[in-house]
Design a protein around this motif. Sequence first.
Motif, PDB file in Angstrom:
ATOM      1  N   GLU A   1       0.824  -1.207   0.000  1.00 57.44           N
ATOM      2  CA  GLU A   1       0.000   0.000   0.000  1.00 57.44           C
ATOM      3  C   GLU A   1       0.862   1.263   0.000  1.00 57.44           C
ATOM      4  O   GLU A   1       0.544   2.244  -0.664  1.00 57.44           O
ATOM      5  N   GLN A   2       1.972   1.231   0.738  1.00 55.02           N
ATOM      6  CA  GLN A   2       2.865   2.391   0.792  1.00 55.02           C
ATOM      7  C   GLN A   2       3.509   2.639  -0.572  1.00 55.02           C
ATOM      8  O   GLN A   2       3.583   3.773  -1.034  1.00 55.02           O
ATOM      9  N   LEU A   3       3.975   1.570  -1.209  1.00 45.52           N
ATOM     10  CA  LEU A   3       4.568   1.706  -2.538  1.00 45.52           C
ATOM     11  C   LEU A   3       3.553   2.266  -3.529  1.00 45.52           C
ATOM     12  O   LEU A   3       3.864   3.163  -4.320  1.00 45.52           O
ATOM     13  N   LYS A   4       2.337   1.747  -3.466  1.00 40.24           N
ATOM     14  CA  LYS A   4       1.277   2.214  -4.359  1.00 40.24           C
ATOM     15  C   LYS A   4       0.975   3.696  -4.111  1.00 40.24           C
ATOM     16  O   LYS A   4       0.818   4.467  -5.052  1.00 40.24           O
ATOM     17  N   ASN A   5       0.949   4.100  -2.843  1.00 34.43           N
ATOM     18  CA  ASN A   5       0.692   5.497  -2.490  1.00 34.43           C
ATOM     19  C   ASN A   5       1.823   6.414  -2.976  1.00 34.43           C
ATOM     20  O   ASN A   5       1.585   7.569  -3.309  1.00 34.43           O
ATOM     21  N   ASP A   6       3.040   5.888  -3.032  1.00 36.59           N
ATOM     22  CA  ASP A   6       4.195   6.663  -3.489  1.00 36.59           C
ATOM     23  C   ASP A   6       4.375   6.611  -5.003  1.00 36.59           C
ATOM     24  O   ASP A   6       5.383   7.092  -5.524  1.00 36.59           O
TER      25      ASP A   6
ATOM     26  N   LYS B   1       4.577 -10.418  -7.023  1.00 33.20           N
ATOM     27  CA  LYS B   1       5.998 -10.148  -7.285  1.00 33.20           C
ATOM     28  C   LYS B   1       6.672  -9.609  -6.028  1.00 33.20           C
ATOM     29  O   LYS B   1       7.770 -10.031  -5.661  1.00 33.20           O
ATOM     30  N   LEU B   2       6.012  -8.667  -5.339  1.00 35.35           N
ATOM     31  CA  LEU B   2       6.546  -8.116  -4.088  1.00 35.35           C
ATOM     32  C   LEU B   2       6.662  -9.203  -3.030  1.00 35.35           C
ATOM     33  O   LEU B   2       7.669  -9.289  -2.327  1.00 35.35           O
TER      34      LEU B   2
ATOM     35  N   PRO C   1      -2.847  10.410   9.289  1.00 33.85           N
ATOM     36  CA  PRO C   1      -2.816   9.587   8.066  1.00 33.85           C
ATOM     37  C   PRO C   1      -1.417   8.982   7.903  1.00 33.85           C
ATOM     38  O   PRO C   1      -0.548   9.553   7.251  1.00 33.85           O
ATOM     39  N   PHE C   2      -1.180   7.836   8.508  1.00 37.88           N
ATOM     40  CA  PHE C   2       0.165   7.257   8.573  1.00 37.88           C
ATOM     41  C   PHE C   2       0.767   6.995   7.196  1.00 37.88           C
ATOM     42  O   PHE C   2       1.965   7.161   6.998  1.00 37.88           O
ATOM     43  N   ILE C   3      -0.040   6.577   6.246  1.00 40.17           N
ATOM     44  CA  ILE C   3       0.492   6.299   4.914  1.00 40.17           C
ATOM     45  C   ILE C   3       0.979   7.597   4.251  1.00 40.17           C
ATOM     46  O   ILE C   3       2.001   7.607   3.577  1.00 40.17           O
ATOM     47  N   ASP C   4       0.281   8.694   4.491  1.00 40.98           N
ATOM     48  CA  ASP C   4       0.709   9.982   3.948  1.00 40.98           C
ATOM     49  C   ASP C   4       1.930  10.519   4.695  1.00 40.98           C
ATOM     50  O   ASP C   4       2.799  11.160   4.099  1.00 40.98           O
TER      51      ASP C   4
ATOM     52  N   LYS D   1      12.414   2.319  -5.990  1.00 37.35           N
ATOM     53  CA  LYS D   1      11.900   2.013  -7.328  1.00 37.35           C
ATOM     54  C   LYS D   1      13.007   1.423  -8.191  1.00 37.35           C
ATOM     55  O   LYS D   1      12.790   0.458  -8.931  1.00 37.35           O
ATOM     56  N   ARG D   2      14.216   1.971  -8.071  1.00 29.98           N
ATOM     57  CA  ARG D   2      15.357   1.454  -8.829  1.00 29.98           C
ATOM     58  C   ARG D   2      15.648   0.001  -8.433  1.00 29.98           C
ATOM     59  O   ARG D   2      15.893  -0.842  -9.279  1.00 29.98           O
ATOM     60  N   LEU D   3      15.592  -0.297  -7.141  1.00 24.07           N
ATOM     61  CA  LEU D   3      15.841  -1.671  -6.689  1.00 24.07           C
ATOM     62  C   LEU D   3      14.781  -2.645  -7.194  1.00 24.07           C
ATOM     63  O   LEU D   3      15.083  -3.765  -7.580  1.00 24.07           O
ATOM     64  N   LEU D   4      13.542  -2.207  -7.145  1.00 19.82           N
ATOM     65  CA  LEU D   4      12.432  -3.103  -7.536  1.00 19.82           C
ATOM     66  C   LEU D   4      12.341  -3.340  -9.022  1.00 19.82           C
ATOM     67  O   LEU D   4      11.836  -4.364  -9.455  1.00 19.82           O
ATOM     68  N   THR D   5      12.847  -2.414  -9.823  1.00 24.04           N
ATOM     69  CA  THR D   5      12.750  -2.567 -11.271  1.00 24.04           C
ATOM     70  C   THR D   5      13.992  -3.202 -11.893  1.00 24.04           C
ATOM     71  O   THR D   5      13.974  -3.499 -13.080  1.00 24.04           O
TER      72      THR D   5
END
Length: 174
Positions: free
Chosen positions: A80-85, A93-94, A137-140, A169-173
Amino acid sequence: MRTPIYTTKKLEKTIKKIIQTDKNSESGILGKWNATIFYVDRKKCWLISNAKTQYCLILPDVKSADLNLINKKFKDSLYEQLKNDGIYIEFDKLNEIIGEIEFHPTDNDRKTAGFQNHKLANLECWKVDYEKYENMPFIDLASGLNSVPIHIGTSKKMDDFTKSTIEIKRLLTE
């Protein structure tokens, strides 16, 4: 694949039953994470930071009953945090990248501890703005922590300044 999370001594005292003492685990592409505890209205919250990217994740109101499902809570919150960012990755995959989560005693990573202390100081300032746990709003807030420029490299060049969201993002891609 395994993902080690090294805890501070303060957090370790509250989760003794899930701490593993063997340090024989190899970490995946995300590397190790460090976790610390902080309180909002007497509720235990965790700040978990990736050591390579300084990407932060906040797990609010973690109770001892949640420890049985902490793997799921961590993975769901990270997704959810990655999606929010604005970092889109399939959950499967995650889940494959993270694998099994292992909690370990502190590894005395002073660099990551310094980053976490700085981010906790920012959270303290924001706690005043929101006043109550229910209003936060912890995610924000975590997105705000992840969008602050940080220095990751060893030199003093401006090229070494980046943001946690760019690095994760660089690590995940890759």
